[in-house]
Write an enzyme that holds these catalytic residues in place. Structure first.
Site, short mmCIF file in Angstrom:
data_model
loop_
_atom_site.label_atom_id
_atom_site.label_comp_id
_atom_site.label_asym_id
_atom_site.label_seq_id
_atom_site.Cartn_x
_atom_site.Cartn_y
_atom_site.Cartn_z
CG ASP A 189 10.26 21.80 66.79
OD1 ASP A 189 11.04 20.89 66.45
OD2 ASP A 189 10.61 22.99 66.88
CG HIS A 262 12.94 21.66 63.83
ND1 HIS A 262 13.40 21.04 64.97
CD2 HIS A 262 13.89 22.54 63.46
CE1 HIS A 262 14.60 21.53 65.28
NE2 HIS A 262 14.92 22.43 64.37
CD GLU A 325 18.42 23.83 64.70
OE1 GLU A 325 19.42 24.05 65.38
OE2 GLU A 325 17.29 23.59 65.20
C1 ACM Z 1 16.41 27.92 66.03
O1 ACM Z 1 16.81 28.25 67.15
N1 ACM Z 1 16.59 26.68 65.61
C2 ACM Z 1 15.77 28.87 65.14
#
Ligand code: ACM
Ligand code: ZN
Length: 757
Positions: A189, A262, A325
């Site tokens: 991440d 991420h 995201e």
């Molecule tokens: C997530 O909670 N961004 C998958």
């Protein structure tokens, strides 16, 4: 039976001890078929455990260790089955029971578990073992059992905080205990890269460490970070050890390697795979970051190398490639990305992300692997064989199933175990949300919107444990337990057999085992449920308290003191007439269970009066309805959706009818400012009065400019006026300005209490 045998049999019955099982037997998840019989089997130092093959023998070894660790009893492990005092495990294909099921028989001579999934039977057995008067006993019974869904998962984020190998194993034990079969390991991440990749050592040398972390809440204005170097990672040996450990417990590990978003920790080590070239820093804050992988040939080469090592380490079919995201700002301003869009004939950056994921899928498919991605992988077109993990509600999952793609449901509302599970005032700090045990239990993974054919694409569900605010292993346990118990029943037990009351009763007995296993679980199941209503005489506020279990006693105080057995005993709905703090608690056998419920009341002229709204709040944010604006309770912070009414793009237009005409000179309106969450203060608030409820006259208006940006209680004072009706209009902010989260969409207006003096 000849008479000699008969005599011997009767003698056996007499001499074999048969202890009475001292509680309601409880297995979580509730088995498909469960028949309790009279009598019990005693497990003692002479009990033998044996299995019909090597595979099952491995499980016997694990079972033996469990009994030794938990009860100090050393079972004998033997290859051959004994006639009596034996726990026998038979790994066998049986045509006479449903596929994937196990059968469990207990009588006074022993235990027999058989079927392809005999290991689930061992979990049921473990939960039934009880120590009574120094003896381990299991009630005589028959179980036939199999799961409702084929995918039963739990996720753990080891990036936001690092959890050591031993805890990961303990976590895997939890999954096995509840018959789950997939462990989704979130390994990379923005805040860390946690898996050793031999070809790219900087991923962990640099990417596994950050120079500090947020000290307060994510939503705090100050955003302070400390300067503690924090990190850690799993070597490939660690990974192999964990994968093997899971495999021995019949759990498949799914590694998640996030892309294209991420990815800040990876880019900090290898900035050449970004659009800008960096430099970067491993994130110290939570959230979503603009710098993501740039879809260059070098980047694909890098990711393929990484995924090749990952594919070697994890024998399971699935690799999770993230996909959530990923802001497109960098791609929009990158020469390479824009040229690639043109070259490939793509419409926009969403199609570029789809191109990215499809390429990665093709590569992984060639290695015999299948991909899973978060529901954003629907944007710009799904990769042909991808499984979709639906987290932003169930909509993404529904859409994917309609496109004949496999789906795993993980909607935040039901499956995010990083949410609060009880009153935030009694809870350790969490990221937000409110997902109670009951809420989890109520989850139905298969949407009704799908046809029977489409429903087959719903493989199952999983809970996600993001760890921004979960720092130590014991905090993970607290967030997971007992919500994992509820989820396991959602995933395993036939839908028609689910029963929340019965579940809670079994859970209460099950807590004894959790205590024995030293699991740090939440006791929120003991929370009282408190409702507010308008008293018949419209004086003050009516309070109704309900206990989670029957045969209980509830006591309360109105002076702020802690309730005990000498306090006022609750005997039904009561009224609060003056501002005060109510404390109420729940007792079983004279012992307090769970947290004390505390609520402050601000009783004023509006409290408990009739209120009507011209526009209703959105369904999701209307708990308590219009009455929650005049219930004497100020909306709670941190904001978690409760107590507040949420209007999307609409105004609040409320009229309160006082019990009788009163002289008033002040109205206080509680509004919320949380721009991160797309919640804006109103543009203006205006108060009107009326004696007949028809003709209203404006007495005060405040505009946006007059309101302190972070003020939540807006006071409107005016000259004394006698009135029976008070109208409050809070005008919605309108569209969210550019440069803010949710820009261009309607702003939310959140309102709570309206007080009149
Ligand atoms: C997530 O909670 N961004 C998958
Ligand atoms: Zn680029």
């Amino acid at each position: 039976m000849n008479s000699f045998k008969k005599f011997f049999f009767v003698l056996l019955l007499v001499v074999l001890p048969s202890f009475v099982y001292p509680q309601n037997p409880c297995i979580i998840p509730d088995p498909v078929k469960f028949e309790l019989k009279a009598g019990s089997f005693e497990i003692n130092e002479n009990t033998v455990i044996s299995a019909n093959c090597e595979e099952a023998f491995n499980d016997a070894v694990i079972f033996k260790k469990y009994i030794k660790d938990l009860y100090g009893l050393n079972l004998r492990l033997e290859n051959s089955r004994r006639r009596s005092n034996c726990i026998y495990i038979e790994y066998v294909v049986r045509a006479d029971i449903p596929e994937g099921s196990y059968e469990l028989n207990v009588n006074q001579f022993g235990v027999e578990i058989s079927g392809m999934t005999y290991y689930h039977g061992l979990q049921s057995l473990k939960q039934m073992i009880l120590k009574a008067k120094g003896t381990l006993i299991v009630p005589n019974l028959y179980i036939l059992d199999y799961p409702r869904y084929s995918y039963r998962g739990m996720h753990l984020d080891v990036c936001r905080h690092f959890f050591p190998k031993d805890f990961v194993k303990r976590y895997i034990d939890f999954l096995a205990m509840y018959k789950m079969n997939y462990f989704h390991w979130h390994l990379t991440d923005d805040q860390a890269w946690r898996i050793e990749i031999k070809k790219y050592p900087k991923l962990t040398e640099i990417g596994a460490w950050r120079k500090g972390v947020l000290t307060g809440r994510y939503k705090d204005v100050s955003r302070a970070t400390d300067t503690v170097n924090y990190g850690g990672y799993f070597t490939q040996d660690d990974v192999r050890e964990i994968v093997k450990y899971a495999e021995e417990r019949h759990i498949t590990v799914i590694p998640e390697i996030e892309m294209p978003g991420h990815s800040l920790a990876a880019l900090t080590g290898y900035p050449e795979y970004s659009c800008t070239g960096g430099p970067f820093e491993v994130a110290r804050e939570w959230g979503v970051f603009d710098d993501i992988f740039c879809p260059k040939e070098e980047t694909f080469k890098f990711l393929e190398d990484v995924l090749s090592e990952v594919a070697e380490l994890f024998p399971g079919r699935y690799i999770h490639i993230g996909g959530d995201e990923a802001p497109k700002d960098r791609w929009k301003n990158c020469k390479h990305c824009q040229e690639l869009i043109k070259k490939e004939g793509l419409k926009d950056e969403h199609e570029l992300q789809s191109y990215f994921i499809k390429r990665i899928e093709k590569f992984l498919n060639s290695k015999g692997k299948a991909i899973i991605g978060w529901d954003e992988i629907l944007d710009g077109g799904l990769a042909p064989n991808a499984t979709v993990m639906s987290w932003r509600g169930t909509e993404g999952g529904i859409e994917a199933a309609k496109q004949n793609h496999n789906v795993i449901m993980t909607p935040g509302e039901y499956c995010y175990f990083d949410h609060y599970q009880s009153d935030p005032r009694n809870e350790p700090i969490a990221i937000g949300g409110y997902t109670t045990l009951e809420k989890v239990y109520s989850f139905e993974p298969t949407p009704k919107e799908l046809t029977e054919e489409q429903q087959k694409y719903i493989l199952g569900a999983q809970a996600n444990v993001w760890t921004e605010y979960i720092i130590e292993p014991m905090n993970v346990e607290y967030m997971v337990f007992p919500r994992i118990c509820a989820l396991s029943e959602v995933l395993w037990t036939p839908a028609g057999k689910k029963n929340n009351t019965d579940f809670k009763d079994r859970l209460k007995s099950h807590f004894k085992l959790l205590d024995l296993l030293k699991i740090n679980y939440s006791k929120a199941v003991y929370d009282l449920s408190v409702k507010y209503s308008q008293p018949i005489d419209k004086k003050g506020i009516g309070i109704e308290v309900n206990a989670p279990f029957s045969n209980s006693e509830i006591y309360y105080t109105t002076d702020g003191s802690e309730p005990d057995l000498k306090s006022i005993k609750y005997s039904g709905i009561f009224s609060v007439l003056n501002s005060c703090t109510i404390k109420t608690a729940y007792f079983e056998n004279g012992n307090k269970q769970g947290n004390t419920f505390v609520q402050e009341f601000n009783i004023n002229l509006a409290t408990g009066q009739n209120i009507t709204l011209v526009t209703q709040p959105r369904k999701r944010y209307s708990v308590g309805g219009a009455f929650s604006l005049v219930d004497g309770i100020t909306g709670r912070l941190p904001w978690s959706g409760r107590d507040w009414l949420g209007f999307l793009g609409d105004d609040l237009n409320a009229t309160i009818e006082l019990k009788q005409a009163e002289e008033i000179s002040k109205v206080v309106v509680d509004v919320l400012n949380s721009e991160q969450n797309w919640i804006y203060l109103p543009k203006e608030i205006e108060v009107f009065v009326s004696t007949d409820g028809i003709k209203f006259e404006s007495v005060k208006k405040v505009e946006w400019n007059y309101i302190n940006k972070y003020e939540r209680s807006v006071e409107l004072t005016f000259d004394k006026v006698k009135t029976k009706y008070v109208k409050v209009i809070a005008r919605n902010f309108g569209k969210i300005p550019a440069g803010n989260p949710g820009e261009g969409t309607d702003a939310w207006l959140f309102v709570d209490e309206i007080s009149i003096e």
